[in-house]
Design an enzyme around this catalytic site. Sequence first.
Site, PDB file in Angstrom:
ATOM      1  NE  ARG A 156      28.159  46.216  32.795  1.00 51.77           N
ATOM      2  CZ  ARG A 156      29.012  47.179  33.114  1.00 51.77           C
ATOM      3  NH1 ARG A 156      29.635  47.851  32.151  1.00 51.77           N
ATOM      4  NH2 ARG A 156      29.267  47.464  34.370  1.00 51.77           N
TER       5      ARG A 156
ATOM      6  CG  HIS B  11      23.566  46.826  34.380  1.00 51.59           C
ATOM      7  ND1 HIS B  11      24.276  47.708  35.163  1.00 51.59           N
ATOM      8  CD2 HIS B  11      24.363  45.738  34.230  1.00 51.59           C
ATOM      9  CE1 HIS B  11      25.457  47.179  35.470  1.00 51.59           C
ATOM     10  NE2 HIS B  11      25.527  45.984  34.897  1.00 51.59           N
ATOM     11  CG  ASP B  12      15.603  47.439  31.777  1.00 47.83           C
ATOM     12  OD1 ASP B  12      15.264  48.401  32.505  1.00 47.83           O
ATOM     13  OD2 ASP B  12      14.806  46.808  31.072  1.00 47.83           O
TER      14      ASP B  12
ATOM     15  CB  VAL C 273      17.031  48.356  38.373  1.00 47.32           C
ATOM     16  CG1 VAL C 273      16.495  49.556  39.143  1.00 47.32           C
ATOM     17  CG2 VAL C 273      18.489  48.100  38.729  1.00 47.32           C
TER      18      VAL C 273
ATOM     19  N   GLY D 233      12.622  45.269  37.428  1.00 52.01           N
ATOM     20  CA  GLY D 233      12.201  44.338  36.391  1.00 52.01           C
ATOM     21  C   GLY D 233      12.546  44.859  35.012  1.00 52.01           C
TER      22      GLY D 233
ATOM     23  CG  ASP E  45      11.169  48.843  34.319  1.00 49.07           C
ATOM     24  OD1 ASP E  45      12.389  48.824  34.033  1.00 49.07           O
ATOM     25  OD2 ASP E  45      10.733  49.336  35.379  1.00 49.07           O
TER      26      ASP E  45
ATOM     27  CG  ASN F  21      23.273  51.395  35.782  1.00 48.36           C
ATOM     28  OD1 ASN F  21      23.560  50.215  35.616  1.00 48.36           O
ATOM     29  ND2 ASN F  21      22.074  51.786  36.192  1.00 48.36           N
TER      30      ASN F  21
ATOM     31  N   PRO G 258      24.726  43.416  40.947  1.00 45.25           N
ATOM     32  CG  PRO G 258      25.136  41.592  39.564  1.00 45.25           C
ATOM     33  CD  PRO G 258      24.090  42.598  39.902  1.00 45.25           C
TER      34      PRO G 258
ATOM     35  CG  HIS H  39      31.762  38.837  32.498  1.00 44.05           C
ATOM     36  ND1 HIS H  39      32.045  39.012  33.836  1.00 44.05           N
ATOM     37  CD2 HIS H  39      30.764  39.727  32.218  1.00 44.05           C
ATOM     38  CE1 HIS H  39      31.270  39.955  34.343  1.00 44.05           C
ATOM     39  NE2 HIS H  39      30.480  40.402  33.378  1.00 44.05           N
ATOM     40  CB  THR H  40      32.791  34.429  26.816  1.00 42.39           C
ATOM     41  OG1 THR H  40      33.752  33.805  25.978  1.00 42.39           O
ATOM     42  CG2 THR H  40      31.535  34.705  26.011  1.00 42.39           C
TER      43      THR H  40
ATOM     44  CG  ASP I 278      38.167  34.981  26.552  1.00 39.57           C
ATOM     45  OD1 ASP I 278      39.326  34.644  26.881  1.00 39.57           O
ATOM     46  OD2 ASP I 278      37.504  34.390  25.693  1.00 39.57           O
TER      47      ASP I 278
ATOM     48  CB  THR J  88      38.171  33.971  21.875  1.00 39.00           C
ATOM     49  OG1 THR J  88      37.534  33.419  23.049  1.00 39.00           O
ATOM     50  CG2 THR J  88      39.110  32.953  21.286  1.00 39.00           C
TER      51      THR J  88
END
Length: 322
Positions: free
Chosen positions: A67, A71-72, A75, A77, A79, A96, A164, A194-195, A242, A245
Site C-alpha cells: 500500500r 500511495h507513493d 502522487v 509518480g 518518487d 494517508n 482513491p 486487499h486479499t 479478507d 485468509t
Amino acid sequence: MGYHKTIGTTFVPILILLLSFMNYIPCKAQLSPTFYDNTCPNALTTIRTSIRTAVSRERRMAASLIRLHFHDCFVQGCDASILLDDSPSEKTAFANNAVRGYEVIDAAKAAVESVCPGVVSCADVLAVAARDASVAVGGPSWTVRLGRRDSTSANPTQANSDLPRANMDLATLIANFNTKNLGPRDMVALSGSHTIGQARCVTFRARIYNNASDIDAGFASTRRRNCPVGPNDGDGNLAPLDLVTPNSFDNNYFRNLVQRRGLLASDQVLFSGDSTDSIVTEYSNNPRTFASDFAAAMVRMGDIDPLTGTNGVIRNLCTTSN
C-alpha cells in the site's frame, strides 16, 4: 576525385556513429532491472533480507508495504515523496492517515546505505520492498525495473485529490486509475492486494450498517461486532479485508466479492452488476491469472512518472531531502 572519395569514406562512418548516438539517447531515461548490477550488486539481496525480517515479525506489514508503494506512485509518480518528513509532508494528508511501514523502508534504506552509500534511491527501495513483501506472504513476484530517483518535495494536496477512497463508486474509480494510465483490469488486479491487510472501522461502518447496500447479511453482522455505531466509537478498530485468509496472498478476495462480502464499498463495486464483474469472476476462478495480472499491474504502476537521469536526487535518508 581522391578528395571526394576521402570525404565520402570518412563521412559515412561518422554519420552512422551520429545516428547510432541519437538512437541511443532516449527522450526519457528508462528504468532497467539491471540498473544497480555494477554500482551496487548486493542491493536487492540486502533489501530482501530486511523486508523478510520485517514481515516475519508482523505479517500485516506485507500489506502495508504494498500500500505504501501504491500511495507513493499515485502522487507525483514513484518518487518516494510519501517518505519525506519535511514540511509540507504527504504523511499528514488525510488520505494517508492510516498508511504505515515507513520505519521498515527507513531500515531497508539504511541497510543498503551501509553497503553502497549514496547509490540506491528511496523510491527504488520502496518498489523492491513491495515486491518482496508480496513474495513473503505467498504472493507473486515480478522483475522490478530500477533507476528511479527521489523527489526533494512532497505534495499533500495531491495526495488528498488523487488517491482513491473507500467510498468511491466504480465510474469514479475507473477515472481515477485512468489518470495514471492504468486501465480497469489493472485497477481490479491491484485491488486484489486487499486479499491481505486490515481496514479501520471508520472506512467501512457505513457499508455494514446500510441494509440497502449490496452486502451479505451474515458478513455484515460479524463485522458490526467490532465496529459500533456512533461518533468516534471504535473508529480505529481493525478488521481483516479478507476474513478467510487475511495473512495469505491468494485470490480469496475475489471470491468474497462474488459472495457480497467485500469489506469496503470500493471493493464491492468491482462486482456490482457492472463492467468489471467479468474480471472479478475470472480472478475468483483462476488464481494464476490473478497473480500474473497483479504482477504486471504492479510493474506498470511502478512506472508512473519516475524521476530518472539527472532529475531528482538520491536521498541519504528517506525522511528528509539532502
